[in-house]
Design a protein around this motif. Structure first.
Motif, mmCIF file in Angstrom:
data_model
loop_
_atom_site.group_PDB
_atom_site.id
_atom_site.type_symbol
_atom_site.label_atom_id
_atom_site.label_comp_id
_atom_site.label_asym_id
_atom_site.label_seq_id
_atom_site.Cartn_x
_atom_site.Cartn_y
_atom_site.Cartn_z
ATOM 1 N N ILE A 1 52.382 77.894 50.823
ATOM 2 C CA ILE A 1 52.200 78.777 51.970
ATOM 3 C C ILE A 1 52.037 77.913 53.210
ATOM 4 O O ILE A 1 51.555 76.773 53.135
ATOM 5 N N CYS A 2 52.455 78.442 54.353
ATOM 6 C CA CYS A 2 52.259 77.700 55.609
ATOM 7 C C CYS A 2 52.093 78.688 56.746
ATOM 8 O O CYS A 2 52.386 79.878 56.615
ATOM 9 N N ALA A 3 51.589 78.186 57.855
ATOM 10 C CA ALA A 3 51.538 78.934 59.109
ATOM 11 C C ALA A 3 52.424 78.194 60.096
ATOM 12 O O ALA A 3 52.377 76.968 60.173
ATOM 13 N N SER A 4 53.232 78.938 60.835
ATOM 14 C CA SER A 4 54.186 78.260 61.707
ATOM 15 C C SER A 4 54.716 79.215 62.761
ATOM 16 O O SER A 4 54.845 80.417 62.526
ATOM 17 N N ALA A 5 55.048 78.647 63.930
ATOM 18 C CA ALA A 5 55.728 79.411 64.969
ATOM 19 C C ALA A 5 57.221 79.490 64.699
ATOM 20 O O ALA A 5 57.953 80.097 65.470
ATOM 21 N N GLY A 6 57.683 78.861 63.633
ATOM 22 C CA GLY A 6 59.078 79.034 63.263
ATOM 23 C C GLY A 6 59.776 77.816 62.714
ATOM 24 O O GLY A 6 60.458 77.881 61.697
ATOM 25 N N ALA B 1 57.610 68.655 56.173
ATOM 26 C CA ALA B 1 57.359 69.709 55.195
ATOM 27 C C ALA B 1 57.867 69.304 53.813
ATOM 28 O O ALA B 1 57.159 69.446 52.806
ATOM 29 N N TYR B 2 59.088 68.770 53.765
ATOM 30 C CA TYR B 2 59.646 68.420 52.465
ATOM 31 C C TYR B 2 58.924 67.211 51.862
ATOM 32 O O TYR B 2 58.708 67.150 50.648
ATOM 33 N N ASN B 3 58.553 66.254 52.696
ATOM 34 C CA ASN B 3 57.838 65.085 52.171
ATOM 35 C C ASN B 3 56.535 65.513 51.500
ATOM 36 O O ASN B 3 56.167 65.006 50.427
ATOM 37 N N LYS B 4 55.833 66.451 52.110
ATOM 38 C CA LYS B 4 54.603 66.962 51.511
ATOM 39 C C LYS B 4 54.896 67.672 50.187
ATOM 40 O O LYS B 4 54.253 67.413 49.157
ATOM 41 N N MET B 5 55.880 68.542 50.187
ATOM 42 C CA MET B 5 56.175 69.349 49.014
ATOM 43 C C MET B 5 56.741 68.504 47.873
ATOM 44 O O MET B 5 56.477 68.770 46.694
ATOM 45 N N VAL C 1 52.815 64.899 55.815
ATOM 46 C CA VAL C 1 53.638 65.538 56.847
ATOM 47 C C VAL C 1 53.861 64.564 57.997
ATOM 48 O O VAL C 1 54.982 64.409 58.505
ATOM 49 N N ILE C 2 52.810 63.903 58.428
ATOM 50 C CA ILE C 2 52.909 62.917 59.516
ATOM 51 C C ILE C 2 53.881 61.808 59.139
ATOM 52 O O ILE C 2 54.726 61.395 59.940
ATOM 53 N N ALA C 3 53.780 61.325 57.901
ATOM 54 C CA ALA C 3 54.669 60.249 57.449
ATOM 55 C C ALA C 3 56.125 60.705 57.453
ATOM 56 O O ALA C 3 57.029 59.943 57.822
ATOM 57 N N GLY C 4 56.365 61.945 57.063
ATOM 58 C CA GLY C 4 57.732 62.459 57.087
ATOM 59 C C GLY C 4 58.306 62.479 58.488
ATOM 60 O O GLY C 4 59.470 62.093 58.711
ATOM 61 N N PHE D 1 48.653 74.953 50.485
ATOM 62 C CA PHE D 1 48.899 75.066 51.925
ATOM 63 C C PHE D 1 49.643 73.824 52.415
ATOM 64 O O PHE D 1 49.200 72.699 52.201
ATOM 65 N N VAL D 2 50.753 74.039 53.075
ATOM 66 C CA VAL D 2 51.536 72.947 53.664
ATOM 67 C C VAL D 2 51.288 72.976 55.164
ATOM 68 O O VAL D 2 51.845 73.810 55.888
ATOM 69 N N HIS D 3 50.437 72.080 55.618
ATOM 70 C CA HIS D 3 50.044 72.077 57.031
ATOM 71 C C HIS D 3 51.211 71.608 57.899
ATOM 72 O O HIS D 3 51.929 70.682 57.535
#
Length: 543
Positions: free
Chosen positions: A112-117, A95-99, A191-194, A182-184
């Motif tokens: 904004i994101c969607a997440s189970a937590g 998340a942080y790497n993307k942002m 995100v994958i790289a992070g 949107f932060v997937h």
């Protein structure tokens, strides 16, 4: 349990002693041909992982030896403790790497994101660090501990839908409407790289042989990043993805050769409850992951207990997937002397769930067996059955008189080894007691064990008592041997709760002529007791 093997391209030769720049990911394509899909993935992701911006919020987590589990399995099991991150999950890395790669204008509009937590907490912490607004859409089924944690980080929470996929659709609509970025949680290269930085740390922390790394899969971001780095730097290490039996979208997708959308997903391991994996994560996992495994709820509960015994830490169900798979893999292959890494990816679990975990952990380890046993409804048969159990630990005992000829008992018995339930059932039958092994019956484990009993027409002269027993072998038999032969046990309920003392509910039919001797029996008994014969609950539900 079922497994699936990914479609594989030809693996490049292992070059474990050379720096990443000299690995297969950086090799030039063969003359006259383009790179293979595998080579294209590795060349794209290795530099992104090496330059990922994660350590402004994340920490390098420990790689610990699970000493007790390793000794039991005959293999070295290393735990990559992502549950020790500031938000108790690996998700803040991606998340942080993307942002951190967003422009000032994008950050000013907010994310904004969607997440189970877990991803939600990562986005909220990242936004707090970067000074931007964060709107988090979470499923209504998200554990309260995760919702509270996001709000504590100043994230704005919207609860929508019953799964991640439901929350995702809402988040996309809001992002378009309000022009938020949107932060997937998984299907984004940054995100994958992070997440791939976890693999980088593993190889730095353990430079010796590693036979396999076990990784939980939800949408696929974690395993994509881990596999991309490992297959670039140490391609000989097997990457094994793990899902639950009721949330196995990645495994089914690989088997089908295309992304499969599940109609429903199990919610116990809520962090990996994803109906459809990402396009990019599917592409990477299909090429790089060596094997896929599924584990059930009981196995995950047992894994949570294993981690607690080794670390005194409690991980969430999704965090236990990798450990459960290591145990299953060792049992299936019979291997010894290997080194396995299990990424414990999170520790965000509601405290109230621990009761369920503790109960089902014994089933997952096959340390408890459940039986339905039929005995003659006659005086002395209950005692004979208890004598037959011998020194075995009784974990649960449910019985209610209901028939003049036979009695049906629901009993839990502790086991010392796997497969012992078959022997116990055979012993019951050899002594004239019909028995059904319910150890793998979900209806029995989830519902019937809590429902045995009810009204009975055969309750003449019945009196109801609560007793407190010391949890030690022989206490039950001592009680039974003190009963007069003319007194009949008509109700019995006991469940081992892990305390020093057990609480037992007993219905005893005492003829009016024996009331004086029964009073003497109670007065000489060393166990505390309370009579409940006039309790309205007893009369409503049991009498």
């Amino acid at each position: 349990m079922p497994t699936a093997r990914a479609k594989r391209s030809t693996s490049p030769a292992s070059v474990p002693d050379t720096p990443p720049s000299a690995t297969a990911a950086r090799r030039k394509p063969r003359a006259g041909t383009g790179p293979t899909p595998r080579e294209a993935i590795l060349s794209r992701y290795l530099p992104r992982i090496l330059t990922a911006k994660v350590y402004d919020v994340a920490r390098e987590t420990e790689l610990e030896t699970a000493r007790n589990l390793s000794a039991r399995l005959g293999n070295q099991v290393l735990l990559k403790r992502e549950d020790n991150q500031p938000v108790f999950s690996f998700k803040l890395r991606g998340a942080y790497n993307k942002m951190a790669h967003l422009s000032a204008e994008e950050l000013a509009r907010g994310v904004i994101c969607a997440s189970a937590g877990n991803h939600a907490q990562g986005v909220a912490l990242g936004a707090q660090r970067l000074g931007c607004r964060a709107l988090i859409v979470m499923p209504r089924t998200t554990p309260q501990v995760k919702v509270d944690a996001v709000r504590a980080l100043k994230g704005e929470v919207v609860l929508e839908g019953d799964s991640y996929s439901d929350a995702y659709e809402t988040a996309v609509q809001i992002a378009q409407r309000d022009h938020l970025t949107f932060v997937h949680p998984f299907d984004d290269p940054l995100v994958i790289a992070g997440q791939g930085t976890i693999a980088m740390e593993i190889l730095r922390q353990h430079q010796g042989p590693i036979d396999a790394v076990f990784v939980a899969i939800g949408g696929g971001g974690l395993i994509s990043g881990v596999a991309a780095y490992l297959k670039a730097v140490r391609p000989e290490i097997r990457v094994i993805g793990v899902q639950t039996t009721d949330s196995d979208a990645m495994m089914r997708s690989v088997q089908a050769g295309k992304r499969v959308r599940l109609n429903d997903v199990g919610l116990f391991a809520d962090g990996t409850a994803v109906k459809q994996v990402g396009e990019e994560t599917f592409r990477i996992a299909r090429e790089l992951v060596d094997e896929f495994m599924v584990v059930d709820t009981d196995a995950v509960c047992a894994a949570i207990k294993d981690v607690f015994q080794d670390t005194r830490s409690i991980i969430e169900p999704s965090g236990g997937l990798s450990v459960a798979a290591v145990k299953q893999y060792v049992e299936r292959t019979g291997c010894t002397g290997k080194t396995f890494v299990a990424i414990t990816c999170g520790a965000n679990m509601n405290f109230d769930r621990l009761r369920f975990v503790a109960e089902r952990a014994e089933m997952g380890e096959e340390r408890e067996a459940l039986f339905a046993v039929t005995i003659p409804e006659e005086r002395g048969s209950f005692r004979r059955f208890c004598e037959l159990l011998g020194p075995r630990s009784v974990t649960e005992f449910n019985y209610r008189i209901s028939d003049e000829r036979v009695a049906h008992i629901f009993v839990g018995v502790g086991m010392s080894r796997r497969g012992e339930s078959v022997e116990i059932a055979d012993t019951f039958r050899q002594h004239g007691f019909d028995a059904i092994d319910l150890s793998h019956d979900d209806l029995a484990k989830e519902h019937l064990r809590h429902m045995v009993g009810g009204h009975s027409p055969l309750t003449e002269n019945e009196r109801l008592f609560r007793f407190v027993f010391p949890e030690r072998p022989g206490a039950l038999m001592r009680f039974l041997s003190s009963l007069h032969p003319s007194w009949n046990i008509s109700l019995f309920h006991y469940r081992n709760q892990g305390a020093d003392y057990g609480r037992i509910l007993v219905g005893i039919q005492v003829p009016r002529s024996d009331r004086a001797s029964f009073r003497r029996f109670l007065n000489t008994l060393d166990y505390p007791w309370v009579e409940e014969s006039d309790n309205p609950v007893y009369r409503l539900f049991l009498r």
